[in-house]
Design a protein around this motif. Structure first.
Motif, short mmCIF file in Angstrom:
data_model
loop_
_atom_site.label_atom_id
_atom_site.label_comp_id
_atom_site.label_asym_id
_atom_site.label_seq_id
_atom_site.Cartn_x
_atom_site.Cartn_y
_atom_site.Cartn_z
N GLY A 168 30.53 38.33 42.19
CA GLY A 168 30.11 37.23 43.04
C GLY A 168 31.22 36.23 43.32
N ALA A 169 32.06 35.95 42.31
CA ALA A 169 33.09 34.92 42.47
C ALA A 169 34.30 35.39 43.26
CB ALA A 169 33.54 34.43 41.09
N PHE A 170 34.63 36.69 43.14
CA PHE A 170 35.87 37.18 43.76
C PHE A 170 35.63 38.33 44.74
CE2 PHE A 170 36.82 35.66 39.43
CZ PHE A 170 37.62 34.57 39.75
N ASN A 171 34.35 38.64 45.00
CA ASN A 171 33.98 39.71 45.94
C ASN A 171 34.69 41.02 45.59
OD1 ASN A 171 32.44 40.59 48.18
ND2 ASN A 171 34.23 40.45 49.52
N ILE A 194 41.07 34.01 35.96
CA ILE A 194 40.62 34.38 34.61
C ILE A 194 39.83 33.25 33.97
CG2 ILE A 194 41.35 35.00 32.29
CD1 ILE A 194 43.70 36.53 33.58
N ASP A 195 40.37 32.05 34.03
CA ASP A 195 39.68 30.91 33.41
C ASP A 195 38.39 30.57 34.13
OD1 ASP A 195 41.25 29.97 31.08
OD2 ASP A 195 42.86 29.78 32.56
N LYS A 196 38.40 30.65 35.45
CA LYS A 196 37.17 30.39 36.21
C LYS A 196 36.09 31.37 35.80
CE LYS A 196 35.23 30.51 40.90
NZ LYS A 196 35.51 30.73 42.34
N ALA A 197 36.45 32.65 35.70
CA ALA A 197 35.49 33.67 35.32
C ALA A 197 34.95 33.44 33.91
CB ALA A 197 36.12 35.05 35.42
N ALA A 198 35.82 33.04 32.99
CA ALA A 198 35.40 32.77 31.62
C ALA A 198 34.40 31.60 31.58
CB ALA A 198 36.60 32.47 30.74
N ARG A 251 37.22 35.15 27.38
CA ARG A 251 38.41 35.01 28.20
C ARG A 251 39.39 36.15 27.91
NH1 ARG A 251 43.56 33.77 28.91
NH2 ARG A 251 44.14 32.42 30.67
N GLU A 252 39.50 36.53 26.64
CA GLU A 252 40.41 37.62 26.29
C GLU A 252 39.91 38.96 26.84
OE1 GLU A 252 43.74 39.64 24.57
OE2 GLU A 252 43.33 37.66 25.41
N VAL A 253 38.60 39.17 26.84
CA VAL A 253 38.03 40.37 27.48
C VAL A 253 38.46 40.43 28.94
CG1 VAL A 253 35.89 41.45 28.27
CG2 VAL A 253 36.04 40.59 25.93
N ILE A 254 38.29 39.31 29.64
CA ILE A 254 38.63 39.26 31.06
C ILE A 254 40.13 39.44 31.27
CG2 ILE A 254 38.57 37.82 33.14
CD1 ILE A 254 36.06 36.45 31.88
N ARG A 255 40.92 38.80 30.41
CA ARG A 255 42.38 38.92 30.56
C ARG A 255 42.84 40.36 30.40
NH1 ARG A 255 46.75 40.08 28.45
NH2 ARG A 255 45.79 40.60 26.45
N ARG A 256 42.31 41.04 29.38
CA ARG A 256 42.70 42.43 29.15
C ARG A 256 42.25 43.30 30.33
NH1 ARG A 256 41.33 43.48 22.68
NH2 ARG A 256 42.58 41.74 21.88
N ALA A 257 41.05 43.02 30.82
CA ALA A 257 40.56 43.79 31.97
C ALA A 257 41.40 43.51 33.20
CB ALA A 257 39.09 43.47 32.23
N TRP A 258 41.80 42.27 33.39
CA TRP A 258 42.66 41.92 34.53
C TRP A 258 43.99 42.65 34.45
CZ3 TRP A 258 47.51 39.79 34.98
CH2 TRP A 258 47.90 39.45 36.28
N ALA A 259 44.57 42.70 33.25
CA ALA A 259 45.90 43.29 33.08
C ALA A 259 45.86 44.81 33.09
CB ALA A 259 46.51 42.81 31.76
N GLY A 260 44.69 45.39 32.88
CA GLY A 260 44.60 46.86 32.86
C GLY A 260 45.05 47.47 31.54
#
Length: 358
Positions: A250-253, A318-322, A342-351
């Protein structure tokens, strides 16, 4: 045996190859006289096939609406409702994946029109009373029997043209439903059996589809697994994985199936210490001693994207999503703490490969 509550969702399922031929009978059985046929622009040829099939047997339709859109934005729903009202539609036939099925549900939510769904992906939304809708960049979900389709026609033939990449991500999206069902607060032994079997079927079939997209047996097994996983999603509550995907989408389509595929192993790793029984069942279904590593291996075989940055998420999101993820948090077997999420999201962002060291 642990205490549990089990409620089955009412739905008629027709499964096989060539089952689209049974669509006119299902239209008549529901007493529909002018169903509106829904699709995305890319699936309009399937919508035309459905319209021609009905017409050949003397069944009038209300025509087509071919603009279903990812994440079910409110403005698209309003346009579809205007078409349905103008053409005096009395039901909907949704042919496609989660975008089209979501639009059919959005119409049913507002009108109580009966729905017939012909899925062309493995997303599983057709088996659930859950609808997610997006307005002003925020995706919200609700569960209500009003949006549960009356009939689902699974025709393996419609999945043969599904691109291999989308087959992989759509299939992992389905696996995500079963993964969270295995540790759901409202889980039960019946759902556990369906979840494990659904993961097993998809984990075996998807690599075969990547090797040969025309493998009909693998396509049939994958659709069977998707049905089981979608049923799980419709029967029990979901946890942090689905919350994260709703927030990110929703936030980043972001593309729905890719997002589920990328987030799943990291969300599972976050919960792993608190759900040893679920992890054991999942590991068995994946054919690996460790469930997180089993997912890593499967995603490598499927050659899918592993980072949210690859599908359009900015690093400064990342922070917005967290922040969004810890608001109105779903129940989860492990407390939802901002630092860990936040760390879950960061790791997912980085692949990064998923690892259970949170």
């Amino acid at each position: 045996m642990r205490p549990f509550v089990y409620n089955a969702n009412p739905a008629r399922v027709v499964f096989g190859s060539g089952t689209i031929k049974q669509l006119p009978d299902e239209v008549r059985r529901l007493g529909l006289r002018r169903p509106l046929i829904l699709s995305t622009p890319e699936q309009s040829r399937h919508a035309t096939q459905v319209e021609e099939l009905l017409s050949s047997l003397g069944i009038e339709s209300a025509g087509q609406f071919n603009n279903a859109t990812m994440h079910t934005p409110l403005d698209v729903t309003e346009k579809a409702l205007a078409v349905a009202n103008e053409r005096k539609a009395d039901g909907v036939i949704a042919i496609g994946g989660g975008s089209t099925i979501g639009l059919g549900k959005a119409i049913a939510l507002r009108t109580d029109m009966p729905q017939i769904v012909v899925p062309t992906t493995y997303a599983g939304s057709e088996m659930t009373p859950i609808i997610g809708q997006t307005e002003n960049g925020v995706k919200t979900t609700q569960s209500t029997p009003k949006v549960l389709p009356e009939v689902v026609i699974y025709d393996v033939d419609f999945t043969l043209s599904l691109p291999q990449g989308l087959s992989a991500t759509s299939g992992v999206n389905a696996i995500a439903h079963a993964v969270e069902a295995l540790y759901s607060q409202t889980g039960n032994p019946v759902v556990d059996v369906m979840a494990e079997e659904g993961v097993r079927a998809l984990a075996c079939a998807l690599p075969l589809i990547i090797e040969n997209k025309d493998d009909e047996a693998a396509r049939s097994d994958a659709l069977y697994g998707a049905w089981l996983c979608g049923t799980c999603l419709g029967l029990v509550g979901m946890s942090v994985h689905h919350k994260l995907c709703h927030v990110l989408g929703g936030a980043f389509n972001l593309p729905h199936a890719d997002t589920h595929t990328i987030v799943l192993p990291h969300a599972l790793a976050y919960n792993a210490p608190k759900v040893p029984e679920a992890m054991a069942k999942l590991a068995r279904a994946l054919g690996n001693d460790d469930a997180v590593e089993g997912l890593n291996v499967l995603l490598t075989k499927l050659k899918v994207k592993r980072g949210l940055k690859e599908v359009g998420m900015p690093e400064d999101g990342i922070d917005k999503a967290a922040d969004l993820a810890v608001k109105n948090a779903y129940w989860n077997p492990r407390p939802i703490e901002r630092e860990g999420i936040r760390e879950v999201i960061r790791r997912a962002w980085a692949g990064e490969p998923a690892r259970s060291d949170f």
